[in-house]
Enzyme design. Sequence first.
Site, PDB file in Angstrom:
ATOM      1  N   GLU A 205       0.864  -1.186   0.000  1.00  4.80           N
ATOM      2  CA  GLU A 205       0.000   0.000   0.000  1.00  4.80           C
ATOM      3  C   GLU A 205       0.900   1.234   0.000  1.00  4.80           C
ATOM      4  O   GLU A 205       1.074   1.891  -1.011  1.00  4.80           O
ATOM      5  CB  GLU A 205      -0.911  -0.005   1.233  1.00  4.80           C
ATOM      6  CG  GLU A 205      -1.759   1.247   1.376  1.00  4.80           C
ATOM      7  CD  GLU A 205      -2.345   1.409   2.782  1.00  4.80           C
ATOM      8  OE1 GLU A 205      -1.866   0.766   3.735  1.00  4.80           O
ATOM      9  OE2 GLU A 205      -3.271   2.237   2.913  1.00  4.80           O
ATOM     10  N   ASP A 283     -12.035  -0.161   4.060  1.00  7.72           N
ATOM     11  CA  ASP A 283     -10.934   0.115   4.981  1.00  7.72           C
ATOM     12  C   ASP A 283     -11.427   0.854   6.239  1.00  7.72           C
ATOM     13  O   ASP A 283     -11.694   0.220   7.245  1.00  7.72           O
ATOM     14  CB  ASP A 283      -9.821   0.903   4.261  1.00  7.72           C
ATOM     15  CG  ASP A 283      -8.441   0.652   4.837  1.00  7.72           C
ATOM     16  OD1 ASP A 283      -8.329  -0.151   5.775  1.00  7.72           O
ATOM     17  OD2 ASP A 283      -7.465   1.254   4.350  1.00  7.72           O
TER      18      ASP A 283
END
Length: 341
Positions: A205, A283
């Site tokens: 990420e 998320d």
Amino acid sequence: MDAPRARPLEALPKAHLHLHFTGSMRHATLLELAARDGIRLPDALVHEWPPRLAAADEKGWFRFQRLYDVARSVLRTPDDVRRLVREAAEDDVRDGGRWLEIQVDPSGYGARFGGITAFTDLVLDAVREASESTGLGMALVIAANRTRHPMDARTLARLAGQYAGRGVVGFGLSNDERRGSTPDFGPAFAIARRAGLALVPHGGELLGPESVVTVLEHLGADRLGHGVRSADDPRVLDRVVAAGVALEVCPTSNVSLGVFGDLTSVPLPTLLEAGATVALGADDPLLFGSRLAGQYATMRAAHDLTDADLAELARMSFRASRMPEWRRTECLAEVDAWLAG
Ligand SMILES: [Zn+2]
């Protein structure tokens, strides 16, 4: 070319595999609980919500974590925990969710709720209640924190293992990818693997493909939290695909944290063309301002996805999940019905 028929995305059945417990909190609930206990919230969580974030540097990530800590601090009673889980389930159901694997790091709450075991019991009880009241299939992922000592991760892996088959389906590793040494967490993941849990660490990420390789090699991931930066290197992406590792891609999170400049830069088409299994996730809706269906909507708009593409994304979310087989079969048939409708 067929013009996209734009079927309603809230009606598309999907599984949600990347949602953090604290970050799933409704904004209105945060405000209400903070007012109840006289907790002063930073402007970024009140008038300027959703906050402007950028985690490209450690200072930005620190700011993100500070807001996270504030959100954690408003959960004070067992009823707060039950409410958070119930509302997360209700919101997923509204967005077409059929299955949710919600991720929690019990060590962030142990001190206030009688230890990590008592807190895990509480969350699992809340999950059972929410699942019964909403009809959403639910399970828990226990996540360790990579900014803490790897011994803590082992403790959490043992805890998660004790609940394998009793509500816990996976073991994760979260927080700033640039901190801690990934190989040091290998023993914790070995414990979780022996317990039969899905291994779902974050990786790829904030850091690039080299981090994906490290996580695959040392932690043996079944799925990657994000993993979206695999797209930076075709060889790494091929490796992810060959290993059958699913990617939990969270577009709004990526853009909010500055991983990509805008939604069209989220390389979903690259991942799909390479044959990767992708499950879209929100998320932390509390900090990024968008929930499950929003991820499908933004990717539809950013990449001109057809309804057939979106249905395939939904199917992949079910295939990558740890849901019971009978439920998966049912949900896949529902996706076909959505597309046929
Ligand atoms: Zn995450």
